[in-house]
Scaffold this motif. Structure first.
Motif, short mmCIF file in Angstrom:
data_model
loop_
_atom_site.label_atom_id
_atom_site.label_comp_id
_atom_site.label_asym_id
_atom_site.label_seq_id
_atom_site.Cartn_x
_atom_site.Cartn_y
_atom_site.Cartn_z
N ALA A 167 0.83 -1.21 0.00
CA ALA A 167 0.00 0.00 0.00
C ALA A 167 0.86 1.26 0.00
CB ALA A 167 -0.93 0.00 1.22
N GLY A 168 1.97 1.24 0.76
CA GLY A 168 2.72 2.48 0.89
C GLY A 168 4.16 2.33 1.33
N GLY A 169 4.83 1.24 0.92
CA GLY A 169 6.24 1.07 1.29
C GLY A 169 7.11 2.17 0.72
N ALA A 170 8.17 2.53 1.45
CA ALA A 170 9.02 3.65 1.06
C ALA A 170 9.97 3.33 -0.07
CB ALA A 170 9.83 4.13 2.28
N GLY A 171 10.24 2.04 -0.32
CA GLY A 171 11.21 1.66 -1.34
C GLY A 171 12.64 1.79 -0.89
N ASN A 172 12.87 1.85 0.42
CA ASN A 172 14.24 1.93 0.93
C ASN A 172 15.01 0.64 0.68
OD1 ASN A 172 14.00 4.56 2.00
ND2 ASN A 172 13.02 3.77 3.84
N SER A 173 14.32 -0.50 0.72
CA SER A 173 14.99 -1.79 0.56
C SER A 173 15.39 -2.04 -0.89
CB SER A 173 14.08 -2.92 1.05
OG SER A 173 12.87 -2.94 0.31
N PHE A 174 14.48 -1.74 -1.82
CA PHE A 174 14.69 -1.95 -3.25
C PHE A 174 13.43 -1.44 -3.94
CE2 PHE A 174 15.72 -5.18 -6.84
CZ PHE A 174 16.70 -4.34 -7.37
N TYR A 175 13.40 -1.39 -5.27
CA TYR A 175 12.21 -0.88 -5.94
C TYR A 175 10.99 -1.76 -5.68
CZ TYR A 175 13.04 -4.24 -9.79
OH TYR A 175 13.23 -5.36 -10.56
N THR A 176 11.20 -3.05 -5.39
CA THR A 176 10.08 -3.93 -5.09
C THR A 176 9.45 -3.62 -3.74
OG1 THR A 176 11.66 -5.55 -4.25
CG2 THR A 176 10.92 -5.83 -6.51
N GLY A 177 10.11 -2.83 -2.92
CA GLY A 177 9.56 -2.44 -1.62
C GLY A 177 8.88 -1.09 -1.64
N LYS A 178 8.63 -0.56 -2.86
CA LYS A 178 7.98 0.74 -2.98
C LYS A 178 6.51 0.54 -3.29
CE LYS A 178 8.67 5.32 -4.99
NZ LYS A 178 9.56 6.15 -5.83
N GLY A 179 5.65 0.98 -2.39
CA GLY A 179 4.21 0.87 -2.59
C GLY A 179 3.67 2.05 -3.37
N LEU A 180 2.36 2.05 -3.59
CA LEU A 180 1.75 3.13 -4.34
C LEU A 180 1.84 4.45 -3.57
CD1 LEU A 180 0.38 0.61 -5.81
CD2 LEU A 180 -1.42 2.21 -6.39
N ALA A 181 1.26 4.47 -2.39
CA ALA A 181 1.21 5.70 -1.59
C ALA A 181 2.44 5.76 -0.68
CB ALA A 181 -0.08 5.75 -0.78
N TRP A 182 3.62 5.92 -1.28
CA TRP A 182 4.86 5.71 -0.55
C TRP A 182 5.20 6.82 0.45
CZ3 TRP A 182 8.80 9.20 -1.86
CH2 TRP A 182 8.62 9.90 -3.06
#
Length: 869
Positions: A167-182
């Motif tokens: 839903a809203g991962g920040a993407g700090n881990s990798f691009y796969t960890g980036k959600g829509l509402a980041w």
């Protein structure tokens, strides 16, 4: 005169939800205890009438006049159900998350397109509620963005972490960890309470979207939880509740009008029968509805689910993506209107912008279609929505001008209705209608309506245009409308419980013969490690369904083009292409009868990988593989923020950082490209979990026959001159230096052998010499050796009733370990292997003699051991 009348004694079975009476009767026969949900006229009055020893209180929800109690089934049927305070009863079902692994693809639902073209559409300022178990507050894609909650579960669960990340991962881990509402924040609550969370509490904590990625069992009735959700959403018209439809799409319900029809009416939980919520189906990575995804209709024939989205782990994850999308729409709408949109507005926009999947038009598998977050945002930016209200028999009209060569005209109407009565056979109370009239011809268009007749063939039929008297969302569409003026008309058909019914509409159209590439958009979309096959995607509307195009690619900025495929049907809108194992810049081209269309430039290259060269107390070195187009590299780290921050830009492929008072532990590197494009960031690296020490990773010591093999693995060869292996005692005193000092080459692994290990534990370390003349020691590695003995036992001495460990050099046939006392009397015999334990239970303190004898009776070794008090 033709009616059939039946007279029977009145009873209380009307209070049960469908089919629960039969289940209670079975529980009574077994004298079982069960947990029940009941609705009462007043919680306090009910509880004052009963002794608390009569039942166990599980939950009390005074705001909903509901209780969850546990008691004997016979007592429940004979005492609780007859109580005049009790209005409704059901067996409580524990919720569970809805998981089924199918993969991940960010090009679906236009997530990648949104991140690239509209980075400011990110959910900033919106709080998403995650109703299930507790998410991991230390997860680097969620950290520092989870608000304090008094109603959160105490139990941590990875599923909740995954849902929040989508839903809203920040993407700090990798691009796969980036959600829509980041850039959203999160508020956690437990799903052990199946009723809505306290509405005032949600308002106080500014929760405007709440995700529900869980279900119970297939249920088809307007239950007490259903009423509660419809009541809360009618009272707070801004909150958007989003539920997974369920993962029982291939099963059949046993209840109601649709009993025993496989593949339909199988949503999981009566709360999903609510009319003011959204339920979400799951698509697979090809964009097709997953077979496991639960389908409608609902108990009264309404369409559900209403929308579909990619479900990497089932409908749970699909709901999470739609929750992130709803948060983005709230943010974008508020940015331009200074107020939040109503839930009806959000739903109208989401449904109107959805892409058709499954059967043509609306259907019971996908609702209005698959999420297209990019098109939904564009609809808000173009202000193609309206909000108003109607009284009984009142009409509202809006004229729109449709240009020439338009396609896919859609108008969607949504409203939030008041709750119906408990167990009502129809959920809709206040009904409004939509009509569309082409001004020039007078042609009228009505919304699409599905057959809700309880027959599998009927439920599979394509929709027809007619008046909708069941749903709180209606949609009119025309594939290729004629140019000219159209009139949208909204009619207050049946406004019963309020003076004015608020509603929202959204509308949009596309243009024919305009093609745009939607994947790949950036380097994140072309990752051979993730998938060697790339789905090249485009969007287009064509009158001729047989129209074809020729797809080609250039690696030299258009000087030459290499064909990928020819005569591909444009309506397929995608082509699977094997990504070449190369590093290059590329662009796509589609030639067709109505023009030539180009993609954005994108990069094909291995993802940069960040490594730790050495990790010493005072300094560390990070290194990475070079990128073919990089002019520099940007190093980022997590400091005091929820997001990575850039700290260093360098043109080198390694960097040494000082560690004095350094709290930075997580890093990522991103190439900055000379051609103006951007490359994928590396996966983040936590220096604490990479197994790297000061210039080396590991030192290992292993038995190798009668020798000990010692191996050192370096983490880097930079700045290292040589290495020396040493054998030491337990106090760290050097016993001997093993072989000569080894000069460092380009290899990372160095070995030596101790050919004279002593019986017992042997200790080793490596001394690493740097080119600047300094040196340091590795950690100590140890191994137990037999020395020149056939068997080595330890500890010796041992304590009463404690086992003795052993290891032998080799096992040839059967071996026995025979124990004698000091007078030579045989005490016990135990078969042994290469490594194991010798039991000493019931042996007194003292000295004992042992022999090792093979199956031929040959004595291979002898010795003594001591047992102390």
């Amino acid at each position: 005169n033709n009616c059939i009348k039946k007279i029977a004694a009145a009873n209380n079975t009307w209070k049960y939800s469908p089919h629960v009476e039969d289940k209670v009767n079975k529980l009574i026969k077994k004298n079982n205890t069960e947990t029940f949900t009941i609705s009462v006229t007043d919680v306090t009055q009910f509880l004052n009438k009963w002794n608390r020893n009569d039942f166990e209180m599980v939950q009390s929800i005074p705001s909903q006049n509901a209780l969850v109690i546990k008691c004997n089934a016979r007592f429940f049927a004979n005492n609780i159900i007859p109580d005049n305070e009790v209005l409704y009863a059901d067996i409580y079902v524990n919720p569970s998350t809805e998981i089924q692994l199918i993969g991940y693809n960010r090009s679906l639902n236009k997530i990648n397109l949104t991140n690239e073209i509209m980075p400011a559409a990110n959910g900033n300022g919106i709080i998403i509620g995650i109703k299930e178990k507790l998410m991991d507050i230390t997860d680097i894609d969620l950290q520092k963005r989870i608000n304090t909650s008094t109603i959160a579960s105490a139990e941590l669960d990875n599923h909740a972490t995954v849902i929040a990340t989508l839903a809203g991962g920040a993407g700090n881990s990798f691009y796969t960890g980036k959600g829509l509402a980041w850039k959203c924040r999160f508020y956690s609550s437990t799903y052990s309470n199946l009723f809505p969370d306290d509405g005032n509490l949600l308002l106080q904590n500014n929760v405007t979207v709440q995700n529900h990625s869980y279900g119970t069992i297939i249920q088809n009735f307007y239950g007490v939880e259903t009423v509660a959700y419809d009541a809360q959403t009618f009272q707070n018209k801004n909150i958007v509740h989003i539920f997974s439809s369920g993962n029982k799409g291939q099963e059949a319900t046993t209840q109601g009008n649709y009993a025993n029809i496989n593949g339909f009416a199988n949503l999981t939980g009566n709360f999903k029968m609510a009319k003011n919520i959204m339920t979400v189906a799951a698509t697979d990575t090809a964009g097709l509805i997953a077979p496991f995804s639960s389908a409608g209709p609902l108990y009264d024939g309404r369409m559900a689910p209403q929308i579909a989205a990619l479900g990497p782990n089932g409908t749970s994850d699909a709901a999470a993506l739609v929750s992130g999308a709803a948060a983005i729409l709230q943010q974008v709408y508020k940015d331009s209107n200074s107020v939040l949109p109503t839930a009806a507005t959000v739903k109208a926009i989401l449904y109107n912008s959805a892409d058709d999947v499954a059967a043509k038009g609306i259907d019971y598998k996908s609702g209005f279609g698959a999420l297209n977050i990019f098109k939904a945002i564009k609809l808000i930016e173009q202000r193609k929505y309206e909000n108003n209200q109607l009284a009984q028999n009142e009409s509202w009209v809006k004229n729109i001008i449709i240009p020439a060569q338009a396609a896919n005209l859609k108008i969607t109407l949504c409203w939030t209705d008041t709750a119906a009565l408990l167990l009502n056979n129809k959920a809709l109370v206040n009904d409004i209608d939509i009509e569309l009239t082409e001004t020039a011809s007078g042609n009228k268009y009505f919304p699409w309506v599905l057959s809700n007749f309880s027959n599998i063939d009927s439920l599979k039929l394509l929709p027809k245009r007619k008046r909708d008297s069941l749903n709180t969302a209606e949609q009119i569409s025309i594939d290729f409308p004629s140019a000219g003026q159209y009139q949208i008309k909204i009619i207050g058909k049946q406004i019963q419980t309020i003076s004015k019914q608020a509603f929202s509409i959204a509308y949009s159209w596309d243009s024919t013969n305009v093609l745009s590439f939607t994947n790949p958009i950036n380097a994140d979309d072309v990752d051979r490690n993730e998938d060697e096959k790339l789905a090249i995607k485009w969007s287009v509307a064509v009158l001729d369904t047989n129209a074809v195009g020729n797809l080609a690619i250039t690696y030299n900025n258009g000087a030459t083009w290499q064909p990928i495929t020819s005569s591909i049907k444009l309506i397929k809108q995608q082509y699977k292409w094997t990504i070449p194992d190369t590093a290059t810049r590329a662009k796509l081209k589609m030639d067709c009868s109505f023009g030539t269309f180009f993609s954005k430039d994108f990069i094909i290259a291995p993802v940069t990988k960040l490594n730790i060269a050495f990790l010493c107390k005072d300094s560390m070195q990070l290194s990475w593989n070079p990128h073919v187009y990089a002019s520099s590299y940007i190093l980022s780290t997590l400091l005091d923020s929820a997001y990575m921050k850039n700290i260093v830009t360098t043109s080198d492929t390694s960097i040494v950082l000082q560690r004095t008072n350094n709290v930075r532990n997580i890093f990522t590197i991103q190439p900055s490209l000379s051609n103006g494009l951007w490359a994928t960031k590396s996966a983040s690296v936590d220096i604490r979990s990479q197994g790297v020490n000061c210039y080396y990773k590991t030192l290992l010591a292993d038995i190798d026959g009668s020798n000990v093999n010692v191996m050192l693995e370096l983490s880097t060869t930079i700045n290292i001159d040589s290495v020396q292996f040493e054998k030491i005692n337990e106090l760290g005193v050097v016993i001997e230096k093993i072989e000569k000092q080894m000069m460092i080459t380009n290899q990372f692994i160095y070995n030596t052998k101790d050919r004279n290990p002593t019986a017992g534990r042997n200790y080793y370390r490596a001394k690493i010499f740097l080119k600047n003349g300094t040196s340091f020691y590795s950690e100590i590695a140890s191994v137990i050796s037999n020395g020149d003995k056939f068997i080595f036992i330890y500890p010796n001495p041992t304590r009463l009733n404690q086992p003795i460990n052993y290891q032998v050099k080799e096992v040839v046939g059967k071996l026995d370990f025979i124990i004698y006392d000091i007078q030579g009397r045989l005490l016990r015999t135990q078969s042994i292997a290469t490594i194991g334990k010798i039991e000493t239970k019931n042996l007194a303190a003292g000295i004992f003699v042992f022999k090792i004898v093979n199956d031929n009776g040959t004595v291979l070794d002898t010795g003594k051991f001591l047992i102390t008090n």
